[in-house]
Each structure stands twice: as structure tokens, then as C-alpha cells.
Design a protein around this motif. Structure first.
Motif, PDB file in Angstrom:
ATOM      1  N   LYS A  53      36.544  41.316 -38.511  1.00 15.12           N
ATOM      2  CA  LYS A  53      35.622  40.302 -38.796  1.00 15.12           C
ATOM      3  C   LYS A  53      34.893  40.040 -37.759  1.00 15.12           C
ATOM      4  O   LYS A  53      33.541  39.840 -37.626  1.00 15.12           O
ATOM      5  CB  LYS A  53      36.468  39.204 -39.322  1.00 15.12           C
ATOM      6  CG  LYS A  53      35.360  37.840 -39.793  1.00 15.12           C
ATOM      7  CD  LYS A  53      36.020  36.662 -40.311  1.00 15.12           C
ATOM      8  CE  LYS A  53      35.079  35.602 -40.850  1.00 15.12           C
ATOM      9  NZ  LYS A  53      35.557  34.684 -41.431  1.00 15.12           N
ATOM     10  N   GLN A  56      32.241  42.512 -37.260  1.00 11.44           N
ATOM     11  CA  GLN A  56      31.408  42.359 -38.175  1.00 11.44           C
ATOM     12  C   GLN A  56      30.203  41.414 -37.705  1.00 11.44           C
ATOM     13  O   GLN A  56      28.953  41.562 -37.767  1.00 11.44           O
ATOM     14  CB  GLN A  56      31.836  41.973 -39.456  1.00 11.44           C
ATOM     15  CG  GLN A  56      30.552  41.765 -40.665  1.00 11.44           C
ATOM     16  CD  GLN A  56      30.216  42.871 -41.325  1.00 11.44           C
ATOM     17  OE1 GLN A  56      31.104  43.392 -41.926  1.00 11.44           O
ATOM     18  NE2 GLN A  56      28.791  43.116 -41.479  1.00 11.44           N
ATOM     19  N   VAL A  59      28.207  43.050 -35.140  1.00  8.46           N
ATOM     20  CA  VAL A  59      27.219  44.204 -35.504  1.00  8.46           C
ATOM     21  C   VAL A  59      25.981  43.280 -36.479  1.00  8.46           C
ATOM     22  O   VAL A  59      24.643  43.581 -35.983  1.00  8.46           O
ATOM     23  CB  VAL A  59      27.882  44.904 -36.815  1.00  8.46           C
ATOM     24  CG1 VAL A  59      26.813  46.041 -37.638  1.00  8.46           C
ATOM     25  CG2 VAL A  59      28.951  46.021 -36.200  1.00  8.46           C
ATOM     26  N   ASP A  60      26.213  42.103 -36.915  1.00  9.25           N
ATOM     27  CA  ASP A  60      25.340  41.224 -37.517  1.00  9.25           C
ATOM     28  C   ASP A  60      24.402  41.022 -36.402  1.00  9.25           C
ATOM     29  O   ASP A  60      23.296  40.525 -37.049  1.00  9.25           O
ATOM     30  CB  ASP A  60      25.836  40.177 -38.434  1.00  9.25           C
ATOM     31  CG  ASP A  60      26.685  40.960 -39.816  1.00  9.25           C
ATOM     32  OD1 ASP A  60      26.410  42.408 -39.958  1.00  9.25           O
ATOM     33  OD2 ASP A  60      27.208  40.202 -40.494  1.00  9.25           O
ATOM     34  N   VAL A  78      34.811  49.671 -36.541  1.00  9.46           N
ATOM     35  CA  VAL A  78      33.664  49.126 -36.852  1.00  9.46           C
ATOM     36  C   VAL A  78      32.529  49.186 -36.124  1.00  9.46           C
ATOM     37  O   VAL A  78      31.256  49.634 -36.702  1.00  9.46           O
ATOM     38  CB  VAL A  78      33.798  47.486 -37.221  1.00  9.46           C
ATOM     39  CG1 VAL A  78      32.610  46.638 -37.793  1.00  9.46           C
ATOM     40  CG2 VAL A  78      34.981  47.223 -38.331  1.00  9.46           C
ATOM     41  N   ALA A  81      31.012  52.784 -36.241  1.00 12.06           N
ATOM     42  CA  ALA A  81      30.087  53.004 -37.405  1.00 12.06           C
ATOM     43  C   ALA A  81      28.890  52.224 -37.203  1.00 12.06           C
ATOM     44  O   ALA A  81      27.889  52.627 -37.951  1.00 12.06           O
ATOM     45  CB  ALA A  81      30.677  52.424 -38.610  1.00 12.06           C
ATOM     46  N   SER A  82      28.562  51.283 -36.171  1.00 17.03           N
ATOM     47  CA  SER A  82      27.231  50.972 -35.944  1.00 17.03           C
ATOM     48  C   SER A  82      26.326  51.328 -34.734  1.00 17.03           C
ATOM     49  O   SER A  82      25.445  50.794 -34.524  1.00 17.03           O
ATOM     50  CB  SER A  82      27.536  49.388 -35.963  1.00 17.03           C
ATOM     51  OG  SER A  82      28.056  49.099 -34.711  1.00 17.03           O
ATOM     52  N   ASP A  83      27.180  52.234 -33.877  1.00 18.68           N
ATOM     53  CA  ASP A  83      26.631  52.657 -32.757  1.00 18.68           C
ATOM     54  C   ASP A  83      26.499  51.804 -31.711  1.00 18.68           C
ATOM     55  O   ASP A  83      25.855  52.021 -30.547  1.00 18.68           O
ATOM     56  CB  ASP A  83      24.998  53.241 -33.025  1.00 18.68           C
ATOM     57  CG  ASP A  83      25.178  54.218 -33.912  1.00 18.68           C
ATOM     58  OD1 ASP A  83      25.999  55.119 -34.101  1.00 18.68           O
ATOM     59  OD2 ASP A  83      24.071  54.579 -34.707  1.00 18.68           O
TER      60      ASP A  83
ATOM     61  N   ARG B  70      27.822  41.918 -49.837  1.00 22.52           N
ATOM     62  CA  ARG B  70      28.913  41.345 -49.043  1.00 22.52           C
ATOM     63  C   ARG B  70      29.955  40.189 -49.634  1.00 22.52           C
ATOM     64  O   ARG B  70      30.416  39.653 -49.054  1.00 22.52           O
ATOM     65  CB  ARG B  70      28.187  40.653 -47.797  1.00 22.52           C
ATOM     66  CG  ARG B  70      27.633  41.873 -46.967  1.00 22.52           C
ATOM     67  CD  ARG B  70      27.660  41.384 -45.698  1.00 22.52           C
ATOM     68  NE  ARG B  70      26.806  41.963 -44.749  1.00 22.52           N
ATOM     69  CZ  ARG B  70      26.692  41.755 -43.405  1.00 22.52           C
ATOM     70  NH1 ARG B  70      27.470  40.919 -42.706  1.00 22.52           N
ATOM     71  NH2 ARG B  70      25.692  42.415 -42.722  1.00 22.52           N
ATOM     72  N   ASN B  79      40.135  40.213 -44.114  1.00 23.94           N
ATOM     73  CA  ASN B  79      39.099  40.818 -43.602  1.00 23.94           C
ATOM     74  C   ASN B  79      39.510  42.513 -43.805  1.00 23.94           C
ATOM     75  O   ASN B  79      39.321  43.263 -42.699  1.00 23.94           O
ATOM     76  CB  ASN B  79      39.113  40.398 -42.152  1.00 23.94           C
ATOM     77  CG  ASN B  79      38.963  39.176 -41.941  1.00 23.94           C
ATOM     78  OD1 ASN B  79      37.783  38.427 -42.584  1.00 23.94           O
ATOM     79  ND2 ASN B  79      39.430  38.465 -41.078  1.00 23.94           N
ATOM     80  N   ILE B  84      28.702  47.764 -42.863  1.00 26.46           N
ATOM     81  CA  ILE B  84      28.002  48.080 -41.649  1.00 26.46           C
ATOM     82  C   ILE B  84      27.151  49.382 -41.953  1.00 26.46           C
ATOM     83  O   ILE B  84      27.176  50.176 -42.631  1.00 26.46           O
ATOM     84  CB  ILE B  84      29.062  48.761 -40.645  1.00 26.46           C
ATOM     85  CG1 ILE B  84      30.187  47.738 -40.201  1.00 26.46           C
ATOM     86  CG2 ILE B  84      28.377  49.354 -39.289  1.00 26.46           C
ATOM     87  CD1 ILE B  84      29.938  46.580 -39.587  1.00 26.46           C
ATOM     88  N   LYS B  85      25.820  48.930 -41.553  1.00 23.23           N
ATOM     89  CA  LYS B  85      24.735  49.905 -41.739  1.00 23.23           C
ATOM     90  C   LYS B  85      24.619  50.607 -43.011  1.00 23.23           C
ATOM     91  O   LYS B  85      24.584  51.720 -43.260  1.00 23.23           O
ATOM     92  CB  LYS B  85      24.925  51.151 -40.790  1.00 23.23           C
ATOM     93  CG  LYS B  85      24.502  50.724 -39.393  1.00 23.23           C
ATOM     94  CD  LYS B  85      24.147  51.966 -38.685  1.00 23.23           C
ATOM     95  CE  LYS B  85      23.102  51.591 -37.349  1.00 23.23           C
ATOM     96  NZ  LYS B  85      22.958  52.893 -36.719  1.00 23.23           N
ATOM     97  N   LEU B  89      33.057  49.462 -45.508  1.00 24.94           N
ATOM     98  CA  LEU B  89      34.199  50.114 -44.775  1.00 24.94           C
ATOM     99  C   LEU B  89      35.422  49.306 -45.404  1.00 24.94           C
ATOM    100  O   LEU B  89      35.659  48.149 -45.515  1.00 24.94           O
ATOM    101  CB  LEU B  89      34.223  50.148 -43.448  1.00 24.94           C
ATOM    102  CG  LEU B  89      32.942  50.490 -42.549  1.00 24.94           C
ATOM    103  CD1 LEU B  89      33.441  50.427 -40.871  1.00 24.94           C
ATOM    104  CD2 LEU B  89      32.788  52.092 -42.835  1.00 24.94           C
ATOM    105  N   PHE B  91      39.648  48.726 -45.042  1.00 26.37           N
ATOM    106  CA  PHE B  91      40.971  49.087 -44.172  1.00 26.37           C
ATOM    107  C   PHE B  91      41.859  49.133 -45.022  1.00 26.37           C
ATOM    108  O   PHE B  91      42.279  47.810 -45.261  1.00 26.37           O
ATOM    109  CB  PHE B  91      40.756  48.121 -42.956  1.00 26.37           C
ATOM    110  CG  PHE B  91      39.607  48.428 -41.835  1.00 26.37           C
ATOM    111  CD1 PHE B  91      39.960  49.271 -40.717  1.00 26.37           C
ATOM    112  CD2 PHE B  91      38.436  47.756 -42.000  1.00 26.37           C
ATOM    113  CE1 PHE B  91      38.912  49.665 -39.980  1.00 26.37           C
ATOM    114  CE2 PHE B  91      37.462  48.186 -41.233  1.00 26.37           C
ATOM    115  CZ  PHE B  91      37.532  48.878 -40.125  1.00 26.37           C
TER     116      PHE B  91
END
Lengths: 122, 316
Positions: A53, A56, A59-60, A78, A81-83, B70, B79, B84-85, B89, B91
Motif C-alpha cells: 500500500k 502504491q 507511485v500515485d 510495485v 512496475a512503475s520505474d 481501483r 493490500n 500501477i501504470k 498487480l 499479490f
């Protein structure tokens, strides 16, 4: 360029938090404008999966890099996956780490731990 | 009658007590719920092993249908999902299989899939039926295996009771107590977490095994609190007893908990046990020890059926 650091307090004198997923706050810092913003880490009180979380949230917030003393493998998945690049902090204070990062003196975090899974880390 | 054996701390002698109780009963079912490290089978060496996989249901996403709303990410308390992008995902090992994300998805992009997390083995050794739950290495949650273990053994028990009632109708509807031979021993995992709660949930009686250390006493206190919350009948077996201090015994006496028996700290016992022998089969002295322990448990259960310890109720 925007970076993020998990921190203990919501002011610029804060130390870097020793824990990523359950850090109380995240410091968002814009290297170009020198603007800082503190956001509450709502993942800190999660019963599980705090790292996911927290990642996330990172990333956001559209940052380019995360500066952290360590990072669990799920959070790293996570972020991957977002660079977003993960750098290892050095020393204790947030300010010091921003300075080191600006000078290019922080290296990428290459050690990803398997997570604490509900246990208390130190 | 179902007896759960638990301890809080690992290595106090749950399996020693469980295996030997099952062995001294004429016929018994032994269920190893210590799914992270099941070791009861090392003593029973069961034959005719049947095996069944245990799977949990987890979500899978159809990316074509996912709109990125989401709702699932926000809903999951554990969670297990992240967005993402443009990709969801999942888990898998964080998922607790509640199915909420699948129900909530407005696009029907999530569906169920099965994931094997371990297995159950059934076998027999003399008059004992042995069930073992085995959680795959690296898996975080053994609760689904324990639920399945207890359900399977329960349904088989009913089946055998049905068969009997066909032969003799008057045997029907007899309470567990009148069938002293129908004994189930549940060897619990250490600790006092969810996995232990699920193991003791259907037990008629709980046996708390304690060792004479301060650490052991601390964890004894945790399971003592647990069995009271679950309103179970219970008693303590003091293991590894020797001359001198016994913090566990002091604690038990102070709290007024029933002592069912004491097992000595004994070289021969330790050696037999660590060689994978069932000590009650090896030496008459040990057989008597566990027979009398089983009798005490049955008596205590019979005398106080449905009641809570008065002493402990007042001291808690």
C-alpha cells in the motif's frame, strides 16, 4: 525531479524512518523548486501488506526516486512496475540525504529483504 | 470427545502428550494441526497413506476488462492488490481469499482461481487414524489447511457413526461422552494466534502443556487467556519436571488451574522420544502415566461439562 523519503516526523528536521511500509510520513521533495510536502502514510496501520500500500501511495504521488534505508520485496515489485528507482539512504537525517542525493552520492538499494510479515523489525 | 493440546511456546511437549494420549486410547484419531512443522507422523509411522491437496481461492484479472477504478485495491484490507501504470498487480500470498474484490468489481474483470498451498495426509497405525496437515514452504497462512483437516475428520466421524447406527439403531444420537472410544486428539501449532484458535475451536477440552521456564510460563499465560476467551474446559500438564524451581507450576497453583499430570525431566524418556518412539508403548511406567492423564481429562470433562472453571473465572 521529485523524490520521496519515509520519515518519522512531518518537518524538515526529521530523521529518515527505519521502516518503509510503516513509516508515519512520507516527505515529497522537488529538487528543482525545493518545495517539500509531507503526506500521512495511511498504510502504516494496515493489518498486512503495508509495504504494498505504501508503494502504491508513492507511485500515485508521481515521484522519480525513493530514498529509503530498506525496502521489502513486495513493495519493490510495485515500485519496479512503475520505474521508480530505489536509493539507499546514508546517515540519519532527511536533509542530509537530500544533499547527498543531489550530489549523486547515494547508491541504488541492491538488497531487498523478504519482508517482516507482521513481525516487528528493528 | 475432542481434546486439543496446546502450549504457547514451541518445544514444550505438545506432540509428546498428543501422540501418547492417542496411543493409550483404544482407538483414536490424531490430527496434527502444526502445519508448518508436522511431526506426529514421525512417531506413528502411518501406513496406507492417502493424500489430498489443499487449495485456496484467489482472484485473477482480465486486463482487457479492468477499467482501473481501483475499487478492489481500496477494498482489500490486506493490500493484496495494487494498480500501477494501468496494470492490476495481485499479490497471491498476501490474499486471504475473502472474495470481496471479485464481488465488488463493476467490470467483472476479476474471477476466481485456485492456488494449492499444501496438503493433507491420512494414514493409520494400529488403532490410531492419523491426519497431518502440511503447509508448503514459503506459504504464510496455514489456516485453510487446519479448517480442511478438522472438517474432513469431522465428516469421517459422522460417516462411521452412521454406519454403526445402521447396525444398531439404539446407538444413534449418543453423546460423545458415552462413546469413550471416539477420541480425537488435536496437536495444535505453537503460539496463540488465528491458527491456534481455529485448531481449538471445536475442541471439548484443552490440555495446556507447560515447561518449567520463565519464557514457557509467559507463553502458558497467553494460551491460558485464550482458552478462557473460548470458554473451554482445560487443565495443565507440567512437562520436564525436576527438583528445584518450577515457575510454570507456581503460576498454575497461583491461578488455581487444574493440574492433570506431571511428566518428569527424564533421560530415558527424552532419548526414546527423540528416537521417534511412542514412549507409552516402550515402558509400562509411561503407559500408566498417559493412561491416568487421559482418565483425568475425561473425568474433568464429565464432571464439569458445560461449566467454566470457578477458580479461574474468579481469578481472571
Amino acid at each position: 525531479m521529485k523524490i520521496v523519503i519515509p520519515v518519522d516526523k512531518d518537518n524538515m528536521e526529521t530523521d529518515v524512518s527505519s521502516n518503509f511500509g510503516r513509516a508515519p510520513y512520507f516527505l515529497l521533495y522537488d529538487l528543482d523548486t525545493k518545495e517539500s510536502e509531507f503526506i500521512n502514510n495511511s498504510a502504516a496501520s494496515s493489518p498486512g501488506g503495508a509495504g504494498i500500500k505504501a508503494a502504491q501511495i508513492i507511485v500515485d504521488s508521481e515521484v522519480n526516486a525513493l530514498l529509503t534505508p530498506r525496502c521489502g520485496e513486495k513493495a519493490a515489485d510495485v515500485l519496479k512496475a512503475s520505474d521508480i528507482k530505489i536509493y539507499k539512504t546514508s546517515g540519519t537525517s532527511a536533509k542530509e540525504n537530500i544533499a547527498l542525493f543531489t550530489k549523486g552520492e547515494l547508491s541504488l538499494l541492491d538488497e531487498i529483504h523478504p519482508g517482516f510479515h507482521g513481525q516487528v523489525g528493528n | 470427545m475432542k481434546i486439543a493440546v496446546l502450549s504457547g511456546k514451541g518445544g514444550t511437549g505438545k506432540t509428546l502428550v498428543s501422540v501418547n494420549l492417542a496411543s493409550v486410547a483404544k482407538t483414536a484419531t490424531y490430527i496434527d494441526c502444526d502445519v508448518e512443522e508436522p511431526n506426529g507422523h514421525l512417531f506413528f509411522k502411518p501406513k496406507n497413506i492417502q493424500q489430498e491437496n489443499v487449495a485456496v481461492t484467489i482472484p485473477q484479472v482480465d486486463s482487457e476488462l479492468c477499467s482501473g477504478c481501483r475499487k478492489c485495491v481500496d477494498f482489500c484490507k490486506f493490500n493484496a492488490l495494487a494498480y500501477i501504470k494501468g496494470n492490476l498487480l495481485i499479490f497471491e500470498d498476501v490474499c486471504h481469499s475473502c472474495g470481496g474484490c471479485i464481488i465488488l468489481c463493476p467490470e467483472k474483470a476479476l474471477s476466481e482461481k485456485e492456488r494449492v498451498i499444501g496438503k493433507i495426509q491420512k494414514g493409520n497405525s494400529d488403532q490410531v487414524t492419523i491426519y497431518s496437515g502440511i503447509l508448503n514452504t514459503g506459504e504464510a497462512n496455514g489456516t485453510p489447511i487446519i479448517k480442511k483437516l478438522l472438517n474432513i475428520s469431522k465428516s469421517e466421524e459422522n460417516k462411521s457413526e452412521c454406519n454403526k447406527s445402521e447396525c444398531n439403531k439404539s446407538e444413534q444420537e449418543k453423546p460423545a461422552l458415552d462413546q469413550p472410544d471416539e477420541l480425537t486428539i488435536i496437536d495444535c501449532p505453537p503460539g496463540s494466534a488465528c491458527i491456534v484458535m481455529d485448531s481449538i475451536k471445536d475442541a471439548d477440552y484443552c490440555v495446556l502443556v507447560a515447561e518449567p521456564t520463565i519464557f514457557g510460563t509467559h507463553n502458558l499465560n497467553m494460551v491460558f487467556e485464550l482458552v478462557q476467551i473460548f470458554n473451554k474446559r482445560f487443565g495443565v500438564v507440567l512437562n520436564k519436571c525436576q527438583e528445584g524451581e518450577n515457575p510454570a507450576k507456581d503460576y498454575v497453583l497461583k491461578k488455581g488451574i487444574k493440574i492433570l499430570g506431571e511428566i518428569p525431566f527424564d533421560h530415558e524418556l527424552g532419548k526414546l522420544n527423540s528416537n521417534g518412539e511412542i514412549i507409552a508403548k516402550e515402558k509400562e511406567e509411561y503407559r500408566q502415566l498417559f493412561s491416568s492423564l487421559l482418565e483425568k481429562i475425561k473425568e474433568d470433562f464429565k464432571e464439569n461439562k458445560g461449566e467454566v472453571h470457578h477458580e479461574t473465572a474468579s481469578s481472571s
